[in-house]
Design a protein around this motif. Sequence first.
Motif, PDB file in Angstrom:
ATOM      1  N   LEU A  52       0.823  -1.212   0.000  1.00  0.00           N
ATOM      2  CA  LEU A  52       0.000   0.000   0.000  1.00  0.00           C
ATOM      3  C   LEU A  52       0.853   1.256   0.000  1.00  0.00           C
ATOM      4  N   GLY A  53       1.975   1.203   0.733  1.00  0.00           N
ATOM      5  CA  GLY A  53       2.870   2.354   0.755  1.00  0.00           C
ATOM      6  C   GLY A  53       3.427   2.661  -0.622  1.00  0.00           C
ATOM      7  N   THR A  54       3.733   1.598  -1.378  1.00  0.00           N
ATOM      8  CA  THR A  54       4.233   1.787  -2.740  1.00  0.00           C
ATOM      9  C   THR A  54       3.177   2.443  -3.624  1.00  0.00           C
ATOM     10  N   LEU A  55       1.935   2.003  -3.473  1.00  0.00           N
ATOM     11  CA  LEU A  55       0.867   2.536  -4.325  1.00  0.00           C
ATOM     12  C   LEU A  55       0.479   3.965  -3.956  1.00  0.00           C
ATOM     13  N   THR A  56       0.539   4.282  -2.675  1.00  0.00           N
ATOM     14  CA  THR A  56       0.060   5.602  -2.230  1.00  0.00           C
ATOM     15  C   THR A  56       1.167   6.648  -2.154  1.00  0.00           C
ATOM     16  N   ALA A  57       2.410   6.241  -2.379  1.00  0.00           N
ATOM     17  CA  ALA A  57       3.507   7.216  -2.309  1.00  0.00           C
ATOM     18  C   ALA A  57       3.332   8.294  -3.385  1.00  0.00           C
ATOM     19  N   GLU A  58       3.671   9.515  -3.038  1.00  0.00           N
ATOM     20  CA  GLU A  58       3.540  10.637  -3.963  1.00  0.00           C
ATOM     21  C   GLU A  58       4.779  10.730  -4.849  1.00  0.00           C
ATOM     22  N   HIS A  59       4.565  10.775  -6.150  1.00  0.00           N
ATOM     23  CA  HIS A  59       5.669  10.905  -7.112  1.00  0.00           C
ATOM     24  C   HIS A  59       5.415  12.114  -8.013  1.00  0.00           C
ATOM     25  N   THR A  60       6.441  12.919  -8.184  1.00  0.00           N
ATOM     26  CA  THR A  60       6.341  14.118  -9.028  1.00  0.00           C
ATOM     27  C   THR A  60       7.148  13.908 -10.298  1.00  0.00           C
ATOM     28  N   GLU A  61       6.527  14.150 -11.432  1.00  0.00           N
ATOM     29  CA  GLU A  61       7.229  14.002 -12.700  1.00  0.00           C
ATOM     30  C   GLU A  61       8.007  15.285 -13.006  1.00  0.00           C
ATOM     31  N   VAL A  62       9.315  15.134 -13.245  1.00  0.00           N
ATOM     32  CA  VAL A  62      10.166  16.268 -13.611  1.00  0.00           C
ATOM     33  C   VAL A  62      11.033  15.841 -14.793  1.00  0.00           C
ATOM     34  N   THR A  63      11.681  16.820 -15.425  1.00  0.00           N
ATOM     35  CA  THR A  63      12.586  16.526 -16.532  1.00  0.00           C
ATOM     36  C   THR A  63      14.014  16.507 -16.018  1.00  0.00           C
ATOM     37  N   ALA A  64      14.718  15.411 -16.308  1.00  0.00           N
ATOM     38  CA  ALA A  64      16.103  15.259 -15.861  1.00  0.00           C
ATOM     39  C   ALA A  64      17.040  15.299 -17.064  1.00  0.00           C
ATOM     40  N   THR A  65      18.287  15.693 -16.783  1.00  0.00           N
ATOM     41  CA  THR A  65      19.322  15.734 -17.820  1.00  0.00           C
ATOM     42  C   THR A  65      20.443  14.790 -17.430  1.00  0.00           C
TER      43      THR A  65
END
Length: 277
Positions: A52-65
Amino acid sequence: MAAIGATLPRGEMSASPHLQKYFAQRMRRSTTSLLLWAVLVSGIVLLGGSALGTLTAEHTEVTATAVAETTTSQTSGGRRSRTTEQVPALRVEFEHAGERREDVVVAGDRVVGDRFPVFVDGETGEARLAVPTVATATWVLVAVLTLVAALWAWISFGGVLRTARLRAFDPEAADERFALAVNRITPVKLGKSDFLHVTGVVGASTATAPEHGAGQVVRLSALAEVLPPADRIPARLDVRLVPDGGVVTTAFVRGPGDDGWWTASVVPEDNAQSRRV
């Protein structure tokens, strides 16, 4: 043997050394079962909580170089053949929450200078190429273990309640009882446990079940350690049935002498020849 309706003081029943051994054995078994059940439940909570922790964790999409080549450890294979090896990776830079950060991701077909999206864990700050998911097999395992735990709890707590009912049962007040003329005592070994099977013919009976009626052949079965020695079991027994509606009937049993009550399962001998001795 005392008549089928004869009584003994309640204190004599509770003081029986055979009953004391029987209830102590049931208590040990119940305690062990509940402890193992608690361990199983703890494992389910940890596994399910992690999923459940894996599913509910907050992830932000950013652009990496990608700024440099490197290597990173990657685990592959199944549970039994899992291996860890070094694979090509890229050191990447990106901005997250107003800060400039770096991390390492598997290179794949990317090279230094490429720009691509990564997903940043809001709690750890770790960058990933995709949002983590939980394998279907993990959910199946959690579901199966939960069903096992539910069944285990039903059996374990049911055993505790049954022990309490047996302790409260007064064989002197039993409505269903019968006299048993013993014609055979057989020691039986099942695994590491030693049992005694006491087979006989029912005499006078107030039992409602036909298989416990007069003239029927029944077998009393119990662990040898909670019974009197085989050579001290008399030829006639007084059997008091515990009302529980189960597949196997439990009874309190006694004969003449000072050994007091003991317990056994009562099983009809369907294939035995009914004969009196």
